[in-house]
Design a protein around this motif. Structure first.
Motif, PDB file in Angstrom:
ATOM      1  N   LYS A 197      -4.636 -17.165 -14.751  1.00 44.06           N
ATOM      2  CA  LYS A 197      -5.881 -17.112 -13.985  1.00 44.06           C
ATOM      3  C   LYS A 197      -5.638 -17.391 -12.495  1.00 44.06           C
ATOM      4  CE  LYS A 197     -10.352 -17.812 -15.557  1.00 44.06           C
ATOM      5  NZ  LYS A 197     -11.295 -18.564 -16.363  1.00 44.06           N
ATOM      6  N   THR A 198      -4.698 -18.282 -12.202  1.00 49.35           N
ATOM      7  CA  THR A 198      -4.398 -18.597 -10.795  1.00 49.35           C
ATOM      8  C   THR A 198      -3.871 -17.364 -10.060  1.00 49.35           C
ATOM      9  OG1 THR A 198      -2.212 -19.411 -11.453  1.00 49.35           O
ATOM     10  CG2 THR A 198      -3.938 -21.061 -11.141  1.00 49.35           C
ATOM     11  N   MET A 199      -3.027 -16.581 -10.726  1.00 49.35           N
ATOM     12  CA  MET A 199      -2.510 -15.344 -10.122  1.00 49.35           C
ATOM     13  C   MET A 199      -3.621 -14.315  -9.960  1.00 49.35           C
ATOM     14  SD  MET A 199       0.567 -15.569  -9.129  1.00 49.35           S
ATOM     15  CE  MET A 199       1.043 -13.885  -8.875  1.00 49.35           C
ATOM     16  N   LEU A 200      -4.496 -14.224 -10.938  1.00 51.80           N
ATOM     17  CA  LEU A 200      -5.622 -13.300 -10.848  1.00 51.80           C
ATOM     18  C   LEU A 200      -6.476 -13.625  -9.626  1.00 51.80           C
ATOM     19  CD1 LEU A 200      -7.260 -10.974 -12.081  1.00 51.80           C
ATOM     20  CD2 LEU A 200      -8.466 -12.685 -13.452  1.00 51.80           C
ATOM     21  N   ARG A 201      -6.742 -14.913  -9.405  1.00 56.33           N
ATOM     22  CA  ARG A 201      -7.519 -15.334  -8.230  1.00 56.33           C
ATOM     23  C   ARG A 201      -6.815 -14.929  -6.936  1.00 56.33           C
ATOM     24  NH1 ARG A 201      -8.168 -20.523 -11.033  1.00 56.33           N
ATOM     25  NH2 ARG A 201     -10.107 -20.390 -12.189  1.00 56.33           N
ATOM     26  N   GLU A 202      -5.499 -15.074  -6.905  1.00 56.18           N
ATOM     27  CA  GLU A 202      -4.733 -14.689  -5.713  1.00 56.18           C
ATOM     28  C   GLU A 202      -4.796 -13.173  -5.487  1.00 56.18           C
ATOM     29  OE1 GLU A 202      -3.244 -16.551  -3.266  1.00 56.18           O
ATOM     30  OE2 GLU A 202      -4.270 -18.199  -4.294  1.00 56.18           O
ATOM     31  N   PHE A 203      -4.662 -12.400  -6.569  1.00 59.26           N
ATOM     32  CA  PHE A 203      -4.793 -10.947  -6.451  1.00 59.26           C
ATOM     33  C   PHE A 203      -6.166 -10.590  -5.889  1.00 59.26           C
ATOM     34  CE2 PHE A 203      -1.579 -10.191 -10.100  1.00 59.26           C
ATOM     35  CZ  PHE A 203      -0.539  -9.993  -9.205  1.00 59.26           C
ATOM     36  N   HIS A 204      -7.218 -11.185  -6.434  1.00 57.94           N
ATOM     37  CA  HIS A 204      -8.579 -10.896  -5.978  1.00 57.94           C
ATOM     38  C   HIS A 204      -8.768 -11.287  -4.521  1.00 57.94           C
ATOM     39  CE1 HIS A 204     -10.427 -10.772 -10.278  1.00 57.94           C
ATOM     40  NE2 HIS A 204      -9.841  -9.656  -9.939  1.00 57.94           N
ATOM     41  N   LYS A 205      -8.205 -12.408  -4.122  1.00 58.24           N
ATOM     42  CA  LYS A 205      -8.304 -12.859  -2.733  1.00 58.24           C
ATOM     43  C   LYS A 205      -7.675 -11.832  -1.795  1.00 58.24           C
ATOM     44  CE  LYS A 205      -6.977 -16.600   0.354  1.00 58.24           C
ATOM     45  NZ  LYS A 205      -6.024 -17.678   0.582  1.00 58.24           N
ATOM     46  N   HIS A 228      -1.076  10.062  -9.152  1.00 54.47           N
ATOM     47  CA  HIS A 228      -0.132   9.027  -9.580  1.00 54.47           C
ATOM     48  C   HIS A 228      -0.169   7.844  -8.612  1.00 54.47           C
ATOM     49  CE1 HIS A 228       3.615   7.556 -11.375  1.00 54.47           C
ATOM     50  NE2 HIS A 228       4.089   7.383 -10.166  1.00 54.47           N
ATOM     51  N   ALA A 229      -0.429   6.647  -9.149  1.00 59.08           N
ATOM     52  CA  ALA A 229      -0.391   5.418  -8.340  1.00 59.08           C
ATOM     53  C   ALA A 229       1.076   5.090  -8.095  1.00 59.08           C
ATOM     54  CB  ALA A 229      -1.101   4.283  -9.069  1.00 59.08           C
ATOM     55  N   HIS A 230       1.576   5.447  -6.936  1.00 61.37           N
ATOM     56  CA  HIS A 230       3.000   5.404  -6.621  1.00 61.37           C
ATOM     57  C   HIS A 230       3.482   4.024  -6.172  1.00 61.37           C
ATOM     58  CE1 HIS A 230       6.877   6.760  -5.221  1.00 61.37           C
ATOM     59  NE2 HIS A 230       6.599   6.467  -3.978  1.00 61.37           N
ATOM     60  N   GLU A 231       2.620   3.298  -5.464  1.00 57.12           N
ATOM     61  CA  GLU A 231       3.072   2.037  -4.865  1.00 57.12           C
ATOM     62  C   GLU A 231       1.884   1.119  -4.600  1.00 57.12           C
ATOM     63  OE1 GLU A 231       6.224   1.484  -1.357  1.00 57.12           O
ATOM     64  OE2 GLU A 231       4.392   2.495  -0.710  1.00 57.12           O
ATOM     65  N   ILE A 232       2.073  -0.170  -4.844  1.00 56.70           N
ATOM     66  CA  ILE A 232       1.061  -1.167  -4.490  1.00 56.70           C
ATOM     67  C   ILE A 232       1.784  -2.365  -3.892  1.00 56.70           C
ATOM     68  CG2 ILE A 232       0.981  -2.182  -6.814  1.00 56.70           C
ATOM     69  CD1 ILE A 232      -2.107  -2.590  -6.238  1.00 56.70           C
ATOM     70  N   LYS A 233       1.234  -2.867  -2.793  1.00 51.45           N
ATOM     71  CA  LYS A 233       1.838  -4.010  -2.101  1.00 51.45           C
ATOM     72  C   LYS A 233       0.769  -5.058  -1.832  1.00 51.45           C
ATOM     73  CE  LYS A 233       5.072  -1.158   0.535  1.00 51.45           C
ATOM     74  NZ  LYS A 233       5.490  -0.748   1.885  1.00 51.45           N
ATOM     75  N   PHE A 234       1.034  -6.277  -2.284  1.00 51.68           N
ATOM     76  CA  PHE A 234       0.199  -7.422  -1.948  1.00 51.68           C
ATOM     77  C   PHE A 234       0.907  -8.125  -0.802  1.00 51.68           C
ATOM     78  CE2 PHE A 234      -1.040  -6.292  -6.164  1.00 51.68           C
ATOM     79  CZ  PHE A 234      -2.395  -6.565  -6.221  1.00 51.68           C
ATOM     80  N   LYS A 235       0.384  -7.921   0.414  1.00 51.08           N
ATOM     81  CA  LYS A 235       1.097  -8.326   1.626  1.00 51.08           C
ATOM     82  C   LYS A 235       1.352  -9.829   1.721  1.00 51.08           C
ATOM     83  CE  LYS A 235      -0.798  -4.345   4.014  1.00 51.08           C
ATOM     84  NZ  LYS A 235      -1.744  -3.917   5.033  1.00 51.08           N
ATOM     85  N   ASN A 236       0.332 -10.652   1.547  1.00 50.70           N
ATOM     86  CA  ASN A 236       0.505 -12.101   1.684  1.00 50.70           C
ATOM     87  C   ASN A 236       1.362 -12.692   0.574  1.00 50.70           C
ATOM     88  OD1 ASN A 236      -1.009 -12.183   4.025  1.00 50.70           O
ATOM     89  ND2 ASN A 236      -2.910 -12.623   2.967  1.00 50.70           N
ATOM     90  N   MET A 237       1.201 -12.167  -0.629  1.00 51.71           N
ATOM     91  CA  MET A 237       1.953 -12.681  -1.774  1.00 51.71           C
ATOM     92  C   MET A 237       3.369 -12.107  -1.826  1.00 51.71           C
ATOM     93  SD  MET A 237      -1.120 -12.422  -4.561  1.00 51.71           S
ATOM     94  CE  MET A 237      -0.183 -12.973  -5.955  1.00 51.71           C
ATOM     95  N   ARG A 295      -9.970  -8.794  -1.561  1.00 48.46           N
ATOM     96  CA  ARG A 295     -11.144  -9.083  -0.717  1.00 48.46           C
ATOM     97  C   ARG A 295     -10.792  -9.099   0.764  1.00 48.46           C
ATOM     98  NH1 ARG A 295     -12.053 -12.972  -4.495  1.00 48.46           N
ATOM     99  NH2 ARG A 295     -11.266 -14.605  -3.108  1.00 48.46           N
ATOM    100  N   GLU A 296      -9.599  -9.605   1.085  1.00 46.69           N
ATOM    101  CA  GLU A 296      -9.168  -9.737   2.480  1.00 46.69           C
ATOM    102  C   GLU A 296      -8.443  -8.493   2.993  1.00 46.69           C
ATOM    103  OE1 GLU A 296      -6.872 -13.354   2.489  1.00 46.69           O
ATOM    104  OE2 GLU A 296      -8.664 -14.616   2.260  1.00 46.69           O
ATOM    105  N   SER A 297      -8.510  -7.404   2.245  1.00 49.36           N
ATOM    106  CA  SER A 297      -7.865  -6.135   2.620  1.00 49.36           C
ATOM    107  C   SER A 297      -6.377  -6.301   2.907  1.00 49.36           C
ATOM    108  CB  SER A 297      -8.584  -5.504   3.817  1.00 49.36           C
ATOM    109  OG  SER A 297      -9.923  -5.250   3.504  1.00 49.36           O
ATOM    110  N   GLN A 298      -5.703  -7.072   2.089  1.00 46.00           N
ATOM    111  CA  GLN A 298      -4.273  -7.309   2.242  1.00 46.00           C
ATOM    112  C   GLN A 298      -3.446  -6.572   1.185  1.00 46.00           C
ATOM    113  OE1 GLN A 298      -2.795  -8.990   4.883  1.00 46.00           O
ATOM    114  NE2 GLN A 298      -4.892  -8.757   5.583  1.00 46.00           N
TER     115      GLN A 298
END
Length: 164
Positions: free
Chosen positions: A12-20, A135-144, A23-26
């Motif tokens: 759940k903690t990781m899910l919250r970080e993903f959602h954050k 095709h979803a080729h790439e996803i990047k979570f910048k802050n994480m 929301r912050e367009s990161q």
């Protein structure tokens, strides 16, 4: 019908970080699509309003609507042939069916898209395709600092080679 990267949180903690980050367009999301025709190099950005309707069947359908929610997609030609193009699309906003509607709005629907695509063109390619070519080729979570990337699907490569 979209293949590719999928993000799953086991805690759940990781899910919250993903959602954050979302929301912050990161989060940077890049897709690959095979589209009808030769995509013009000058079409690099599509920005239009989109509105969502729910059909009687419960299915969602999206239309271009100046009063709708703003949506932005950046397109880059990877390979352009006479009848097909492989394009990279980076979505800035994340609206329902955004890439599919933007591609069709630009005159180059995604191959195999039964909702927004070109029915006759899809029918002509029926022996070469069995799905929507998105095709979803790439996803990047910048802050994480989390990234996931996939290779170009074999069916995309095969289709582009066949239609040289």
């Amino acid at each position: 019908d979209t293949s590719g990267c999928l993000v799953v949180a086991l805690k759940k903690t990781m899910l919250r970080e993903f959602h954050k980050e979302i929301r912050e367009s990161q989060v940077e999301k890049n897709y690959l699509a095979v589209v009808k025709g030769k995509w013009p190099k000058e079409i690099t950005k599509v920005e239009v309003g989109l509105s969502k309707d729910r059909l009687k069947s419960g299915e969602r359908e999206v239309q271009i609507d100046p009063r709708g929610k703003n949506s932005i997609s950046h397109f880059e030609v990877v390979t352009a042939k006479k009848t097909l193009s492989l394009v990279k699309c980076r979505i800035i906003t994340g609206r329902t069916h955004q890439i599919r509607v933007h591609a069709t709005h630009s005159g180059h629907p995604i191959v195999g898209d039964i909702k927004y695509g070109d029915k006759n063109f899809n029918k002509a390619l029926k022996s070469d395709i069995n799905r929507m070519m998105l095709h979803a080729h790439e996803i990047k979570f910048k802050n994480m600092k989390i990234e996931a990337t996939t290779k170009v699907p074999d069916d995309f490569v095969k289709l582009m080679k066949k239609h040289d």
